[in-house]
Design a protein around this motif. Sequence first.
Motif, mmCIF file in Angstrom:
data_model
loop_
_atom_site.group_PDB
_atom_site.id
_atom_site.type_symbol
_atom_site.label_atom_id
_atom_site.label_comp_id
_atom_site.label_asym_id
_atom_site.label_seq_id
_atom_site.Cartn_x
_atom_site.Cartn_y
_atom_site.Cartn_z
ATOM 1 N N PHE A 140 0.817 -1.204 0.000
ATOM 2 C CA PHE A 140 0.000 0.000 0.000
ATOM 3 C C PHE A 140 0.853 1.257 0.000
ATOM 4 C CE2 PHE A 140 -3.556 -2.562 1.937
ATOM 5 C CZ PHE A 140 -4.235 -2.616 0.741
ATOM 6 N N ARG A 142 3.451 2.201 -1.786
ATOM 7 C CA ARG A 142 3.629 2.788 -3.098
ATOM 8 C C ARG A 142 2.314 3.365 -3.631
ATOM 9 N NH1 ARG A 142 4.560 0.298 -8.755
ATOM 10 N NH2 ARG A 142 2.701 -0.712 -7.997
ATOM 11 N N ALA A 143 1.235 2.590 -3.455
ATOM 12 C CA ALA A 143 -0.066 3.045 -3.932
ATOM 13 C C ALA A 143 -0.459 4.355 -3.263
ATOM 14 C CB ALA A 143 -1.122 1.977 -3.668
ATOM 15 N N ALA A 144 -0.212 4.455 -1.942
ATOM 16 C CA ALA A 144 -0.582 5.676 -1.224
ATOM 17 C C ALA A 144 0.207 6.868 -1.740
ATOM 18 C CB ALA A 144 -0.355 5.495 0.274
ATOM 19 N N ILE A 146 1.483 7.286 -4.727
ATOM 20 C CA ILE A 146 0.998 7.654 -6.064
ATOM 21 C C ILE A 146 -0.338 8.373 -5.969
ATOM 22 C CG2 ILE A 146 0.180 6.709 -8.262
ATOM 23 C CD1 ILE A 146 2.321 4.559 -8.008
ATOM 24 N N LEU A 147 -1.254 7.862 -5.119
ATOM 25 C CA LEU A 147 -2.564 8.513 -5.012
ATOM 26 C C LEU A 147 -2.435 9.923 -4.450
ATOM 27 C CD1 LEU A 147 -5.119 5.740 -3.977
ATOM 28 C CD2 LEU A 147 -4.641 6.713 -6.213
ATOM 29 N N PHE A 243 -3.739 10.754 -12.475
ATOM 30 C CA PHE A 243 -3.215 9.474 -12.027
ATOM 31 C C PHE A 243 -2.202 8.924 -13.026
ATOM 32 C CE2 PHE A 243 -3.480 4.833 -11.583
ATOM 33 C CZ PHE A 243 -3.066 4.736 -10.284
ATOM 34 N N ALA A 244 -2.542 9.022 -14.314
ATOM 35 C CA ALA A 244 -1.613 8.560 -15.344
ATOM 36 C C ALA A 244 -0.291 9.317 -15.235
ATOM 37 C CB ALA A 244 -2.235 8.765 -16.732
ATOM 38 N N LEU A 247 1.724 8.360 -12.085
ATOM 39 C CA LEU A 247 2.316 7.040 -12.275
ATOM 40 C C LEU A 247 3.596 7.149 -13.087
ATOM 41 C CD1 LEU A 247 0.923 4.493 -11.229
ATOM 42 C CD2 LEU A 247 0.310 3.970 -13.573
ATOM 43 N N ARG A 249 5.454 9.815 -13.462
ATOM 44 C CA ARG A 249 6.472 10.531 -12.720
ATOM 45 C C ARG A 249 7.100 9.649 -11.663
ATOM 46 N NH1 ARG A 249 3.427 15.534 -11.667
ATOM 47 N NH2 ARG A 249 3.513 15.013 -9.488
ATOM 48 N N HIS A 251 7.478 6.439 -11.567
ATOM 49 C CA HIS A 251 8.413 5.456 -12.105
ATOM 50 C C HIS A 251 9.635 6.126 -12.718
ATOM 51 C CE1 HIS A 251 5.941 2.151 -11.131
ATOM 52 N NE2 HIS A 251 4.915 2.632 -11.798
ATOM 53 N N GLU A 253 11.089 8.895 -11.712
ATOM 54 C CA GLU A 253 11.999 9.296 -10.638
ATOM 55 C C GLU A 253 12.829 8.128 -10.125
ATOM 56 O OE1 GLU A 253 9.604 10.999 -7.687
ATOM 57 O OE2 GLU A 253 8.982 12.647 -8.982
ATOM 58 N N ARG A 254 12.219 6.978 -10.138
ATOM 59 C CA ARG A 254 12.914 5.803 -9.621
ATOM 60 C C ARG A 254 13.654 5.042 -10.716
ATOM 61 N NH1 ARG A 254 9.590 7.412 -6.684
ATOM 62 N NH2 ARG A 254 9.370 7.172 -4.452
ATOM 63 N N VAL A 258 7.853 1.758 -16.697
ATOM 64 C CA VAL A 258 6.538 2.281 -16.311
ATOM 65 C C VAL A 258 5.673 1.246 -15.606
ATOM 66 C CG1 VAL A 258 4.387 3.260 -17.173
ATOM 67 C CG2 VAL A 258 6.546 4.053 -18.070
ATOM 68 N N ASP A 261 5.144 -3.580 -11.916
ATOM 69 C CA ASP A 261 4.299 -4.560 -11.251
ATOM 70 C C ASP A 261 3.868 -5.635 -12.229
ATOM 71 O OD1 ASP A 261 1.734 -2.075 -10.984
ATOM 72 O OD2 ASP A 261 3.541 -2.149 -12.139
ATOM 73 N N ALA D 153 -2.736 -5.050 -12.664
ATOM 74 C CA ALA D 153 -1.636 -4.084 -12.670
ATOM 75 C C ALA D 153 -1.819 -3.015 -11.594
ATOM 76 C CB ALA D 153 -1.521 -3.428 -14.048
ATOM 77 N N PRO D 156 -3.164 -2.707 -6.055
ATOM 78 C CA PRO D 156 -2.965 -1.994 -4.783
ATOM 79 C C PRO D 156 -3.694 -0.664 -4.739
ATOM 80 C CG PRO D 156 -0.877 -2.813 -5.641
ATOM 81 C CD PRO D 156 -1.887 -3.027 -6.713
ATOM 82 N N GLU D 157 -3.656 0.097 -5.838
ATOM 83 C CA GLU D 157 -4.329 1.389 -5.856
ATOM 84 C C GLU D 157 -5.839 1.205 -5.723
ATOM 85 O OE1 GLU D 157 -1.907 0.707 -8.002
ATOM 86 O OE2 GLU D 157 -0.375 2.230 -7.607
ATOM 87 N N LEU D 160 -6.582 0.292 -2.220
ATOM 88 C CA LEU D 160 -6.410 1.448 -1.344
ATOM 89 C C LEU D 160 -7.609 2.381 -1.425
ATOM 90 C CD1 LEU D 160 -4.344 2.634 0.599
ATOM 91 C CD2 LEU D 160 -3.568 4.098 -1.234
ATOM 92 N N THR D 241 -6.608 4.619 -16.573
ATOM 93 C CA THR D 241 -5.163 4.618 -16.796
ATOM 94 C C THR D 241 -4.643 3.198 -16.974
ATOM 95 O OG1 THR D 241 -5.037 6.549 -15.375
ATOM 96 C CG2 THR D 241 -2.982 5.412 -15.846
#
Lengths: 273, 273, 273, 273
Positions: A140, A142-144, A146-147, A243-244, A247, A249, A251, A253-254, A258, A261, D153, D156-157, D160, D241
Amino acid sequence: MTRMPISLRLHRLLDPTGRASRSAGWVNRVLAVCIVASSIIAIVDTEQAISDLAPGFFLWSERIFGAIFLAEYVARMIAVGEDPRYRGLAGRLRYAVTPMALIDLVAVLPLFLGEIAGNTQIVRLLRLFRLLRFSRLGPFSRAATILLMTLRARLPELLLSLLVALVVLIFSATLMFLIEGDVQPAAFGSIPRAMWWAIATLTTVGYGDVYPVTALGRILAGMTALAAIGLIAAPTGILATAFAEALRRYHHERMEPVAPDAGQEGAVARPQP
Amino acid sequence: MTRMPISLRLHRLLDPTGRASRSAGWVNRVLAVCIVASSIIAIVDTEQAISDLAPGFFLWSERIFGAIFLAEYVARMIAVGEDPRYRGLAGRLRYAVTPMALIDLVAVLPLFLGEIAGNTQIVRLLRLFRLLRFSRLGPFSRAATILLMTLRARLPELLLSLLVALVVLIFSATLMFLIEGDVQPAAFGSIPRAMWWAIATLTTVGYGDVYPVTALGRILAGMTALAAIGLIAAPTGILATAFAEALRRYHHERMEPVAPDAGQEGAVARPQP
Amino acid sequence: MTRMPISLRLHRLLDPTGRASRSAGWVNRVLAVCIVASSIIAIVDTEQAISDLAPGFFLWSERIFGAIFLAEYVARMIAVGEDPRYRGLAGRLRYAVTPMALIDLVAVLPLFLGEIAGNTQIVRLLRLFRLLRFSRLGPFSRAATILLMTLRARLPELLLSLLVALVVLIFSATLMFLIEGDVQPAAFGSIPRAMWWAIATLTTVGYGDVYPVTALGRILAGMTALAAIGLIAAPTGILATAFAEALRRYHHERMEPVAPDAGQEGAVARPQP
Amino acid sequence: MTRMPISLRLHRLLDPTGRASRSAGWVNRVLAVCIVASSIIAIVDTEQAISDLAPGFFLWSERIFGAIFLAEYVARMIAVGEDPRYRGLAGRLRYAVTPMALIDLVAVLPLFLGEIAGNTQIVRLLRLFRLLRFSRLGPFSRAATILLMTLRARLPELLLSLLVALVVLIFSATLMFLIEGDVQPAAFGSIPRAMWWAIATLTTVGYGDVYPVTALGRILAGMTALAAIGLIAAPTGILATAFAEALRRYHHERMEPVAPDAGQEGAVARPQP
């Protein structure tokens, strides 16, 4: 492996990311389950018909959960000394007044209040806030992130569509007050009253306790309901785009592809050339 | 800093972008708050039960807001002379009949009408239109531009899905009129009556004051409700696409990177090691 | 400009794209307005309370529109001879049985039937189908093409989510029938009856004429309502993606930049190479 | 073409992709239709008013479908021997306890149970699960793969946002319990009771059987309804997305252009390299 001081051991055990040691993930998971279980019991406990069936169960489960949270609170107080910011007694007192520690304290209170005040379900529900502590745990996290990025990136647009919705709300309520105010004074006799109808219509909830009865009122209600679709579509479209973007951004940054998962289940995401 | 004529000072103070001087942003903010507060009071004032509680409060707050808007109106009339288009007395008269100035005038009227006519809440609500003047203020300016671009770019598609919705509305109302017109004449005895049911169903508001009772009518209602999902999904999908497009274009025109707001809050998208 | 035979003149005048001559757009527009007006009158005419107010208006407006559509039908019959496929009398007869020509014929019928049968509103509503003829007119043409491309490209996915919705519908209706069938036999006494509740819940219409009253039934209803959000979100997401795709493809095929409407008012209808 | 053993012939005939032989597609299609027809009859059969009209039809149609599914079950048992994993009697017994084969068995049971137990509609509805076997058939196969990729894919989002929805649900129910618990004890007298209202509001279903009556309760309901729009918009945006992403990946893996269906009717199922 050398001997560790107890505060360091507790520190690792309570590490919110669950990565410090093997048992950390396990401890965090148990605590999260306790919070959820304690909250569900507090919710069900408000229903007289159920709480009367097994008063002992509710009393004792609360005592047990209270004891667990008390133990956790004490453990955290000891462990926090390992953090350079909260070293020593003064540091621990400073920690005790941070919002997170205060919520932890509130979570323990019902254990003592219960003997005096009786109904502590609402206080016990505040424990749900403690789940925030575990938000960095597991998938969660990562999901949090991103959201939150999604919401923050397009906040002005989202607020603006809320503002437009409020203006539409006021205008349709005002018009309905003018049209049906005399026909149905209980429902539309003032603008605040008409707003109850307008919000139920604009969110398409449509309880049906109040609705226009004149032809003109129904035409206005129909137009309001059509506007509702636009007011629902706007934030949805904004969120989809944001959201798109978030997502991409996240990926980027890291330096990740894209869709990392994709590899989760095994086959989907081939490494890119 | 040299002495400025009062009209120039007022002009800078009332600059709608709030950039002309330091106090401009402050003045605009206060005026926006006054408009919102005056509107909320006008809304609440229509509720007899509340307005009877404190008639003095409603009377005096309206007088104070009216005086503020009167002062603002006079100030704008003086300041507008700095604008080459509205120089001199003739220019100011020309300005006085522009839509924006007329709305400003209407906002002042209740101050005088109130003594004569009593209920001026509706007129006072027209002040909400004055918020448009401040739409160029602050972070909403960019959001408003992007949302307008979104709507404009895909207007034909949005109108077309509205048209399709209207045709579906007419056909489901006609069918329901044929199916249940005789069974429930009050609800479905004519196509306009059946349209009241159809609009509540197609927008998924579903007040529940009218609904079919025959098997055939319920099958039609079920199909109409399923069609409703398509009619809601279409504009949402169109808006999502159009918004993404408008965002890209907006940043492209300004030579900005697509997601400049990452830096907005400071910390969200810091590059990570 | 040389003299043209009347059939060629009519052919140009009735050209559905409105590009053949200057007056073609004008004629098409008038006909479209007539269809819409005639349909609105037919809808309102079904309401006894209104049709009784001005029976003469409804009778005569129908006669006038009927005469206009009769004239148009005759004109089209003459003009169609210019089309190589429908040359001569035999060709015109072949044209007369095409679906479009039959709809045109049906549009004229109420003029004669009205004297005999009385209520012809439903037949008159069929005229709405004639609007299809004008769908190639003006800015809607491009929008219609793109929306059709959108639907066609992702049809299997849309059908699949409809199928999933149907399966969820059947299962929640079956479960509700098992849970509340005995408690509320009128509402949930059989699966088809429970489906009436299920469709109102899954589309979030929620008339509220039937709803569960037991705890278990309400838990099921809550879960069904949550599933509803997924079932609404899926086609919306699919349509959003498909629309973006269709838009890209549409412009790509025409060698146009993706957003030619950037210049908004002027550039929409760029001449095609 | 040489003589084939019967088990191989059956194996090809029952091939779920329908590609093994010409008749395979035909056989699968007939079986799918039988399942759907049998399920529809089982649904309608629960309605006493209809099943009493033609008891013989329901009895015999069930016997015929039961016989068809029995024949299919036997045929599959023979055919499965061609699969190396299920060769011989022991292999066939192993196959008989796979979930898919157990569902097939359950599908046959009503044929024998019906004589004893009477109402077997629910058991017969389980046959709907058998449709999964045919999910690899025809154009739905690709759509199903893409939709599953979409869900997986961004799971998790999606979870969440479900979690956030649950927390909002609990908090709005708790607040409503505190605000209106004493005014309407039947509707809001406990948190679980208030959750029934909260779920109907947050999903915008809005049955209208319970709704707040106090001013404060209505303000809370209005805010809950506004939150509902966010909670619906979030999964929609995520799915949009994720769907776009899954589509891109699906085609990328297969080296296909992103929109091979541009050629619409013909090109959808291009043979893969």
